[in-house]
Structures are given as C-alpha cells and as structure tokens.
Design a protein around this motif. Sequence first.
Motif, PDB file in Angstrom:
ATOM      1  N   MET A  51       1.004  -1.323  -0.141  1.00  0.00           N
ATOM      2  CA  MET A  51      -0.016   0.175  -0.029  1.00  0.00           C
ATOM      3  C   MET A  51       1.083   1.391  -0.047  1.00  0.00           C
ATOM      4  N   GLU A  52       0.381   2.152  -1.017  1.00  0.00           N
ATOM      5  CA  GLU A  52       0.892   3.538  -0.804  1.00  0.00           C
ATOM      6  C   GLU A  52       1.193   4.280   0.030  1.00  0.00           C
ATOM      7  N   GLN A  53       2.177   5.294   0.519  1.00  0.00           N
ATOM      8  CA  GLN A  53       2.370   6.406   1.368  1.00  0.00           C
ATOM      9  C   GLN A  53       0.638   7.410   1.127  1.00  0.00           C
ATOM     10  N   PRO A  54      -0.397   7.192   1.710  1.00  0.00           N
ATOM     11  CA  PRO A  54      -1.358   8.587   1.448  1.00  0.00           C
ATOM     12  C   PRO A  54      -0.892   9.510   1.653  1.00  0.00           C
ATOM     13  N   GLU A  55      -0.850  10.553   0.535  1.00  0.00           N
ATOM     14  CA  GLU A  55      -0.835  12.140   0.874  1.00  0.00           C
ATOM     15  C   GLU A  55      -1.663  12.584   2.398  1.00  0.00           C
ATOM     16  N   ILE A  56      -0.888  12.630   3.353  1.00  0.00           N
ATOM     17  CA  ILE A  56      -1.742  13.642   4.742  1.00  0.00           C
ATOM     18  C   ILE A  56      -1.884  15.082   4.682  1.00  0.00           C
ATOM     19  N   LYS A  57      -3.001  15.566   5.482  1.00  0.00           N
ATOM     20  CA  LYS A  57      -3.103  16.061   5.570  1.00  0.00           C
ATOM     21  C   LYS A  57      -2.905  16.477   7.370  1.00  0.00           C
ATOM     22  N   VAL A  58      -2.043  17.442   7.587  1.00  0.00           N
ATOM     23  CA  VAL A  58      -1.169  18.105   8.833  1.00  0.00           C
ATOM     24  C   VAL A  58      -2.016  18.969   9.571  1.00  0.00           C
ATOM     25  N   GLY A  59      -2.340  19.018  10.594  1.00  0.00           N
ATOM     26  CA  GLY A  59      -2.922  20.100  11.258  1.00  0.00           C
ATOM     27  C   GLY A  59      -2.469  19.574  12.491  1.00  0.00           C
ATOM     28  N   PHE A  60      -2.844  20.609  13.586  1.00  0.00           N
ATOM     29  CA  PHE A  60      -2.388  20.839  15.205  1.00  0.00           C
ATOM     30  C   PHE A  60      -3.380  21.236  16.368  1.00  0.00           C
ATOM     31  N   VAL A  61      -3.474  20.688  17.456  1.00  0.00           N
ATOM     32  CA  VAL A  61      -4.564  20.452  18.064  1.00  0.00           C
ATOM     33  C   VAL A  61      -3.385  20.615  19.598  1.00  0.00           C
ATOM     34  N   GLN A  62      -4.495  21.749  20.581  1.00  0.00           N
ATOM     35  CA  GLN A  62      -3.839  21.638  21.501  1.00  0.00           C
ATOM     36  C   GLN A  62      -4.526  20.764  23.070  1.00  0.00           C
ATOM     37  N   THR A  63      -3.461  19.840  24.005  1.00  0.00           N
ATOM     38  CA  THR A  63      -4.916  19.569  24.620  1.00  0.00           C
ATOM     39  C   THR A  63      -4.438  20.126  25.998  1.00  0.00           C
ATOM     40  N   LYS A  64      -5.294  19.807  27.285  1.00  0.00           N
ATOM     41  CA  LYS A  64      -4.631  19.958  28.194  1.00  0.00           C
ATOM     42  C   LYS A  64      -3.581  19.283  29.437  1.00  0.00           C
ATOM     43  N   SER A  65      -3.996  17.637  28.574  1.00  0.00           N
ATOM     44  CA  SER A  65      -3.254  16.643  28.872  1.00  0.00           C
ATOM     45  C   SER A  65      -2.652  15.618  27.879  1.00  0.00           C
ATOM     46  N   ILE A  66      -1.615  15.186  28.100  1.00  0.00           N
ATOM     47  CA  ILE A  66      -1.569  14.575  26.990  1.00  0.00           C
ATOM     48  C   ILE A  66      -1.988  13.211  27.605  1.00  0.00           C
ATOM     49  N   MET A  67      -2.006  12.341  29.097  1.00  0.00           N
ATOM     50  CA  MET A  67      -2.103  10.987  29.436  1.00  0.00           C
ATOM     51  C   MET A  67      -3.537  11.433  30.048  1.00  0.00           C
ATOM     52  N   THR A  68      -3.896   9.673  29.049  1.00  0.00           N
ATOM     53  CA  THR A  68      -5.146   9.648  29.500  1.00  0.00           C
ATOM     54  C   THR A  68      -5.641   8.405  30.063  1.00  0.00           C
ATOM     55  N   LYS A  69      -6.684   8.371  31.296  1.00  0.00           N
ATOM     56  CA  LYS A  69      -6.654   6.887  31.732  1.00  0.00           C
ATOM     57  C   LYS A  69      -6.931   5.923  30.831  1.00  0.00           C
ATOM     58  N   SER A  70      -6.367   4.471  30.789  1.00  0.00           N
ATOM     59  CA  SER A  70      -6.892   3.813  29.733  1.00  0.00           C
ATOM     60  C   SER A  70      -7.555   2.737  30.115  1.00  0.00           C
ATOM     61  N   PHE A 115      -5.409  11.627   7.018  1.00  0.00           N
ATOM     62  CA  PHE A 115      -4.713  13.011   8.027  1.00  0.00           C
ATOM     63  C   PHE A 115      -4.186  12.999   8.577  1.00  0.00           C
ATOM     64  N   MET A 116      -3.412  14.093  10.103  1.00  0.00           N
ATOM     65  CA  MET A 116      -2.945  13.608  10.953  1.00  0.00           C
ATOM     66  C   MET A 116      -2.844  14.724  12.386  1.00  0.00           C
ATOM     67  N   ASP A 117      -3.028  14.832  12.982  1.00  0.00           N
ATOM     68  CA  ASP A 117      -2.950  16.333  14.276  1.00  0.00           C
ATOM     69  C   ASP A 117      -1.626  15.797  14.965  1.00  0.00           C
ATOM     70  N   VAL A 118      -1.323  16.976  15.251  1.00  0.00           N
ATOM     71  CA  VAL A 118       0.029  16.825  16.356  1.00  0.00           C
ATOM     72  C   VAL A 118      -0.154  17.791  17.269  1.00  0.00           C
ATOM     73  N   LYS A 119      -0.612  16.912  18.059  1.00  0.00           N
ATOM     74  CA  LYS A 119      -0.688  17.205  19.648  1.00  0.00           C
ATOM     75  C   LYS A 119       0.482  18.255  19.945  1.00  0.00           C
ATOM     76  N   GLU A 120      -0.032  19.391  20.611  1.00  0.00           N
ATOM     77  CA  GLU A 120       0.925  20.477  21.606  1.00  0.00           C
ATOM     78  C   GLU A 120       0.389  20.438  23.327  1.00  0.00           C
ATOM     79  N   TRP A 121       1.171  19.939  24.181  1.00  0.00           N
ATOM     80  CA  TRP A 121       0.412  19.820  25.324  1.00  0.00           C
ATOM     81  C   TRP A 121       1.344  20.427  26.831  1.00  0.00           C
TER      82      TRP A 121
END
Length: 303
Positions: free
Chosen positions: A1-20, A60-66
């Motif tokens: 499978m070829e790598q698709p073209e990726i739409k990149v965005g950026f998002v702010q999050t209050k914490s990078i740690m999430t209970k699993s 798509f892929m969003d880059v997180k800022e925390w």
Amino acid sequence: MEQPEIKVGFVQTKSIMTKSNAPLGGYSVNPYVGCPHACRYCYASFMKRFTGHTEDWGTFMDVKEWPVITNPRKYAGQKVIVGTVTDGYNPLEEKFGKTRLLLEQLKDSGADILICTKSDLVLRDLDLLQEINKRNQLTVSWSVNTLDEDFKNDMDAAVSIERRLAAMKQVYDAGIRTVCFISPVFPGITDIEAIFERAKDQCDLVWLENLNLRGGFKKTIMDYIAEKYPRLTPLYEEIYSKRNRSYFEALEKQAEEMARRYGCRFVDNETPYERVQQGHPTIVDYFYHEEVRGTENSGKRNR
C-alpha cells in the motif's frame, strides 16, 4: 500500500496522559491524532467520531501540543502505553518529534512504559530508550501478523515486516524488553507458528490478538477476502457473521501446544514484566480483546 498524502493539523490538549481501559490498564498516550499507516483493519478509525475529521482514516494527522509534564513521578509504577490509537513512530514523527519529546518528559518517571509501533524509526531514539531503561520498566512492541510482504502491503502503508523484525532485534540486543505482537490474526492467513519461529530469539513476549471486525471496516475486509482469498469467505462468514468462535478457540489450543513444544510459558491476559531466556518468550493469549478490556493485567477475563 502506498503512503497516502497526509493532511497535517495542530491541536492543543490539556494533558497528554489519558486513563486507559485497555487490557493492561494505566495510561494511554498518543502524541498524534490519526495515523498515516492507513491500516485497512484499524479499530482506531472510531476516533473520527470525536475529532470532527471527515477525511478518510489514514489521510490526516493532527500534531498534539500539550503542557510540559512537570511531575513525571506521578506516574511511578503506572503502566504508560504510547501508541494506542496512533503509531508514535509514524513517518511524520521524523519531522515533528513529539514522541521523543514525550519520552524525554517521562524518562525519570519510574513508569512502566510500553511503546507500540509498526516502525523502525524507533531506532532513531535508541540512545534515549537505553537511558529510560535504566530508570524505568520499558518495553517496545512491534505488530507483525504476517511474513508475506504482499499481504502486508495490501493491509498497511507502514514499513516492511523485515524492517520491523530487524528493529526488534536491534532493540532486543540493546538490552530492552521487546514484544512480537501477532495482531490482528487473520483466520486462514496469519501463520502464528511461522512468525513465532522467526521472532522467538529476539523478543521476550509474544502477544496474540484476533482480528475483530467491527464498524465501517468490516465490509472492507470481507470484500478483500472475497476478492483475494475467496476460499476463505465461508470461514469469515462463520466467524464474523455467525459469531462462531471455534476457529480461535482451536488456535488458542494450538498456541498453548506450541508453547509446550518450545519450552515457553503460556498465559491468559497477563503480561509479567521480565526478561526471559533467549528463544523462550512468554506467549500471552489476548484473543477476544473485549473480554480482557479493563481487567488490569489480572490474568482473568470478563466472560
């Protein structure tokens, strides 16, 4: 499978740690939203319900800022799983470096850190991983559900199986605990013993997880099987339309017998932290994930 073209965005999050609520419990940590691997069977595509993305999963892929993790010792002794709904070492990590940043923030935490990936980009951070391994419990897991590169290419845009296995060996040889995650097991296609034989000398654990078809990708996979493996269509109908569990129940018995022949431990829904004698990895049965979700690595299932 070829790598698709990726739409990149950026998002702010209050914490990078999430209970699993994953079988191992602890915290789930995902430095990105979305994943360029575009796996046909990816259960994480459900994330679109929460992100507002209308694009196809894998495009798509969003880059997180925390906020900086200022008290990493808060997670001492806790399981921290990096990459539950993304691959932290996806190709764009090379540019954005968010997974390395996360690991730098956790390196003195005393946490039990598990990295899940399909990439060999993890080797870029081998120096950091060795440093983390001195102060924390660290495990790196690679998903390998075939040795057939053609089938792999039909299923995802990640690096080759050989590159994954080569990275696993290098990390294992560096003294870090490794996992060969045979997931998802495709009925009639995935040869668990062939993969085990190939990886047993460079991993401490082998995890087994069945293909679980749900959501929008069920039709995608069933159509793929009908086109490429028509002889398996009746089997897939039995398992995924009639909910017949006999195939995976038989595979559980096969895996347990394989463990006996190779002198390995076979455990149900439990991942002990240990290094094992080379060539004798512990085999962990995670078939029917829905029965082990939330059981906190207890060795018990919700039957």
